[in-house]
Each structure stands twice: as C-alpha cells, then as structure tokens.
Design a protein around this motif. Structure first.
Motif, PDB file in Angstrom:
ATOM      1  N   UNK A 116       0.825  -1.199   0.000  1.00 32.82           N
ATOM      2  CA  UNK A 116       0.000   0.000   0.000  1.00 32.82           C
ATOM      3  C   UNK A 116       0.862   1.252   0.000  1.00 32.82           C
ATOM      4  N   UNK A 117       1.913   1.246   0.791  1.00 31.19           N
ATOM      5  CA  UNK A 117       2.813   2.402   0.854  1.00 31.19           C
ATOM      6  C   UNK A 117       3.464   2.668  -0.495  1.00 31.19           C
ATOM      7  N   UNK A 118       3.750   1.609  -1.244  1.00 30.93           N
ATOM      8  CA  UNK A 118       4.405   1.776  -2.537  1.00 30.93           C
ATOM      9  C   UNK A 118       3.483   2.397  -3.578  1.00 30.93           C
ATOM     10  N   UNK A 119       2.178   2.037  -3.517  1.00 34.09           N
ATOM     11  CA  UNK A 119       1.265   2.522  -4.556  1.00 34.09           C
ATOM     12  C   UNK A 119       0.592   3.841  -4.188  1.00 34.09           C
ATOM     13  N   UNK A 120       0.693   4.259  -2.938  1.00 34.75           N
ATOM     14  CA  UNK A 120       0.018   5.489  -2.514  1.00 34.75           C
ATOM     15  C   UNK A 120       0.498   6.716  -3.275  1.00 34.75           C
ATOM     16  N   UNK A 121       1.761   6.745  -3.594  1.00 35.05           N
ATOM     17  CA  UNK A 121       2.324   7.924  -4.256  1.00 35.05           C
ATOM     18  C   UNK A 121       2.331   7.793  -5.770  1.00 35.05           C
ATOM     19  N   UNK A 122       1.520   6.873  -6.297  1.00 36.91           N
ATOM     20  CA  UNK A 122       1.434   6.691  -7.747  1.00 36.91           C
ATOM     21  C   UNK A 122      -0.034   6.764  -8.167  1.00 36.91           C
ATOM     22  N   UNK A 123      -0.245   6.771  -9.474  1.00 37.33           N
ATOM     23  CA  UNK A 123      -1.609   6.711 -10.011  1.00 37.33           C
ATOM     24  C   UNK A 123      -1.852   5.368 -10.698  1.00 37.33           C
ATOM     25  N   UNK A 124      -1.075   4.364 -10.305  1.00 39.00           N
ATOM     26  CA  UNK A 124      -1.181   3.047 -10.929  1.00 39.00           C
ATOM     27  C   UNK A 124      -2.509   2.381 -10.585  1.00 39.00           C
ATOM     28  N   UNK A 125      -3.020   1.561 -11.510  1.00 37.49           N
ATOM     29  CA  UNK A 125      -4.200   0.744 -11.230  1.00 37.49           C
ATOM     30  C   UNK A 125      -3.807  -0.368 -10.258  1.00 37.49           C
ATOM     31  N   UNK A 126      -4.667  -0.659  -9.292  1.00 39.87           N
ATOM     32  CA  UNK A 126      -4.350  -1.625  -8.247  1.00 39.87           C
ATOM     33  C   UNK A 126      -5.423  -2.710  -8.228  1.00 39.87           C
ATOM     34  N   UNK A 127      -5.007  -3.963  -8.197  1.00 43.94           N
ATOM     35  CA  UNK A 127      -5.912  -5.101  -8.056  1.00 43.94           C
ATOM     36  C   UNK A 127      -5.862  -5.562  -6.608  1.00 43.94           C
ATOM     37  N   UNK A 128      -7.025  -5.479  -5.925  1.00 43.80           N
ATOM     38  CA  UNK A 128      -7.121  -5.897  -4.529  1.00 43.80           C
ATOM     39  C   UNK A 128      -7.943  -7.168  -4.486  1.00 43.80           C
ATOM     40  N   UNK A 129      -7.359  -8.241  -4.007  1.00 40.45           N
ATOM     41  CA  UNK A 129      -8.030  -9.527  -3.972  1.00 40.45           C
ATOM     42  C   UNK A 129      -8.354  -9.920  -2.537  1.00 40.45           C
ATOM     43  N   UNK A 130      -9.458 -10.621  -2.382  1.00 36.39           N
ATOM     44  CA  UNK A 130      -9.838 -11.085  -1.053  1.00 36.39           C
ATOM     45  C   UNK A 130     -11.288 -11.526  -1.039  1.00 36.39           C
ATOM     46  N   UNK A 131     -11.641 -12.321  -0.043  1.00 34.51           N
ATOM     47  CA  UNK A 131     -13.007 -12.799   0.088  1.00 34.51           C
ATOM     48  C   UNK A 131     -13.941 -11.644   0.440  1.00 34.51           C
ATOM     49  N   UNK A 132     -15.232 -11.855   0.210  1.00 33.59           N
ATOM     50  CA  UNK A 132     -16.228 -10.853   0.569  1.00 33.59           C
ATOM     51  C   UNK A 132     -16.185 -10.568   2.065  1.00 33.59           C
ATOM     52  N   UNK A 133     -16.149  -9.283   2.425  1.00 29.26           N
ATOM     53  CA  UNK A 133     -16.141  -8.897   3.822  1.00 29.26           C
ATOM     54  C   UNK A 133     -14.772  -8.757   4.436  1.00 29.26           C
ATOM     55  N   UNK A 134     -13.718  -8.914   3.650  1.00 28.28           N
ATOM     56  CA  UNK A 134     -12.370  -8.823   4.209  1.00 28.28           C
ATOM     57  C   UNK A 134     -11.820  -7.397   4.198  1.00 28.28           C
ATOM     58  N   UNK A 135     -12.566  -6.446   3.631  1.00 30.46           N
ATOM     59  CA  UNK A 135     -12.133  -5.048   3.714  1.00 30.46           C
ATOM     60  C   UNK A 135     -11.421  -4.514   2.486  1.00 30.46           C
ATOM     61  N   UNK A 136     -11.767  -5.018   1.316  1.00 32.91           N
ATOM     62  CA  UNK A 136     -11.097  -4.544   0.094  1.00 32.91           C
ATOM     63  C   UNK A 136     -11.370  -3.060  -0.157  1.00 32.91           C
ATOM     64  N   UNK A 137     -12.613  -2.656   0.068  1.00 28.90           N
ATOM     65  CA  UNK A 137     -12.926  -1.243  -0.157  1.00 28.90           C
ATOM     66  C   UNK A 137     -12.213  -0.359   0.865  1.00 28.90           C
ATOM     67  N   UNK A 138     -12.076  -0.824   2.102  1.00 29.91           N
ATOM     68  CA  UNK A 138     -11.347  -0.066   3.116  1.00 29.91           C
ATOM     69  C   UNK A 138      -9.911   0.162   2.683  1.00 29.91           C
ATOM     70  N   UNK A 139      -9.280  -0.875   2.146  1.00 28.43           N
ATOM     71  CA  UNK A 139      -7.909  -0.743   1.647  1.00 28.43           C
ATOM     72  C   UNK A 139      -7.854   0.275   0.517  1.00 28.43           C
ATOM     73  N   UNK A 140      -8.835   0.195  -0.391  1.00 30.25           N
ATOM     74  CA  UNK A 140      -8.865   1.136  -1.514  1.00 30.25           C
ATOM     75  C   UNK A 140      -9.020   2.575  -1.021  1.00 30.25           C
ATOM     76  N   UNK A 141      -9.873   2.783  -0.029  1.00 29.06           N
ATOM     77  CA  UNK A 141     -10.087   4.134   0.509  1.00 29.06           C
ATOM     78  C   UNK A 141      -8.826   4.676   1.183  1.00 29.06           C
ATOM     79  N   UNK A 142      -8.142   3.823   1.927  1.00 24.95           N
ATOM     80  CA  UNK A 142      -6.906   4.251   2.594  1.00 24.95           C
ATOM     81  C   UNK A 142      -5.862   4.654   1.555  1.00 24.95           C
ATOM     82  N   UNK A 143      -5.736   3.848   0.508  1.00 24.57           N
ATOM     83  CA  UNK A 143      -4.775   4.183  -0.551  1.00 24.57           C
ATOM     84  C   UNK A 143      -5.140   5.509  -1.196  1.00 24.57           C
TER      85      UNK A 143
END
Length: 210
Positions: A116-143
């Motif tokens: 997450x720290x590596x991609x925060x300072x970029x505009x790169x597209x990010x693929x976040x994988x995980x089961x439903x309810x594991x917080x993928x959107x939370x990770x996206x919002x933090x980034x």
C-alpha cells in the motif's frame, strides 16, 4: 393618497416625502409571491392604465432576477456547506482510516501495508483480492485518501449487484431516451471519478460481455 387605508405612509414619515399618486404591481414567480413593485409621483399628471401595463412588464423581469439571485445565494450556501462537510469527512478519513484503521499485525498484513505504501504515491491501477467482507474497499479508501489523488473523487460500485444493462449505464453513462427509464442524461461513474479513483468491487461477477 394618505386617505386610502391600503396605503402605507411610513416611507413618507421616514423620508419626508409626499406621495401624491402611486401605481404598484406584484412581483411573482412560479415559486410564489416575492413582494410589490411600485412607482410614486409621476412627473406630469397621474398614473394611467398604460403605466400599469408597463410596470407589469418590468415586474416579470425583476421578479425572475430576484428569484435567480436568491437561488444563487442558496446554491452558494449549499456548496459551501458541502465543501465544509467534505473537508470534515476527509479529515476524519485521514486521521482514522490510516494503517491504524486496518487491524492486523501478522506477516501477511505487514506485506500488504508495504505494498500500500508503494502505490500510494502513484496513479497506478491496483488489483485488490480477497473474500467478501475482508475489507477490500477499506484498503482502496486508505490508498486513495493517503495518496496523491486524495483531493480527487473516490467512487465505489459493486459490479456483482447490478444486471448487465444497468451496470453498463452506471459505469459509462447514458443519454435521455437511450433506454426504458432513461428520463434524463446521466453521468457514468468513470466520468464522475475522472482524475480520482474508482473502486469496482466483485468484478469477477460481471457478465462475460462486460
């Protein structure tokens, strides 16, 4: 004039003015009654029907101008309120949704924080994988809210919750009359999120055609 019970002579008292004749018309818009436009003391003679009709023509333009000015003021107040709310929400996200907002201290979580720290300072597209309810959107919002795009929009959509035809319209917009129920032009999420981040959840559940 002073003998007419409908006449308010407060203006005369305050200004030391003598009203000899007067013509007045209402200021109305589709939203309702705004007030009264009146003219005092014609230079020569008394006011006539022609003067009343002229004042009525002027009153329509004046009423619309007043209504537009009031609506513009209300709109500015609404925009300022939204800006203050946005800044407040942004401050809350920045203060409470950092890495401390994501629970986890094990090795996999530390690796995720590093990524997450590596991609925060970029505009790169990010693929976040995980089961439903594991917080993928939370990770996206933090980034998003801790990265270079924090001042830009963040838009999220659950792709698996919409049928194909609605999802296409939601993502890519439609114009009025393009399909049943398209009663007005509608911006797509890609346009709304232009310059910012769009988070597409459950993209694996999208129809193959999409």
């Amino acid at each position: 004039m002073s003998g007419d019970e409908r006449y308010y002579n407060g203006f005369n008292r305050i200004q030391g003015f003598l009203t000899r004749s007067m013509v007045c018309v209402p200021l109305r818009t589709r939203r309702g009654f705004l007030g009264v436009l009146y003219a005092l003391n014609k230079q020569q003679g008394d006011f006539r029907e022609r003067d009343r009709r002229l004042l009525e023509i002027l009153s329509d333009t004046i009423a619309v101008s007043l209504e537009n000015a009031r609506l513009y003021g209300d709109l500015k107040d609404h925009v300022h309120a939204l800006q203050r709310e946005r800044q407040s929400l942004l401050a809350k996200v920045e203060s409470g949704s950092g890495f401390n907002g994501i629970i986890g201290s094990g090795l996999p979580m530390r690796r995720m924080f590093e990524l997450m720290s590596k991609v925060m300072d970029t505009t790169a597209a990010v693929l976040i994988q995980g089961e439903t309810g594991t917080g993928k959107e939370l990770v996206a919002r933090v980034i998003h809210y801790h990265g270079v795009l924090r001042e830009k929009p963040f838009v999220a959509e659950n792709c698996g919750a919409l049928p194909e035809n609605l999802l296409e319209s939601e993502l890519f917009a439609h114009v009025k009359g393009a399909s049943t129920g398209a009663v007005a032009d509608k911006k797509g999420l890609f346009e709304i999120a232009d310059g910012g981040t769009i988070f597409l959840d459950e993209i694996g559940e999208m129809a193959p055609a999409m």
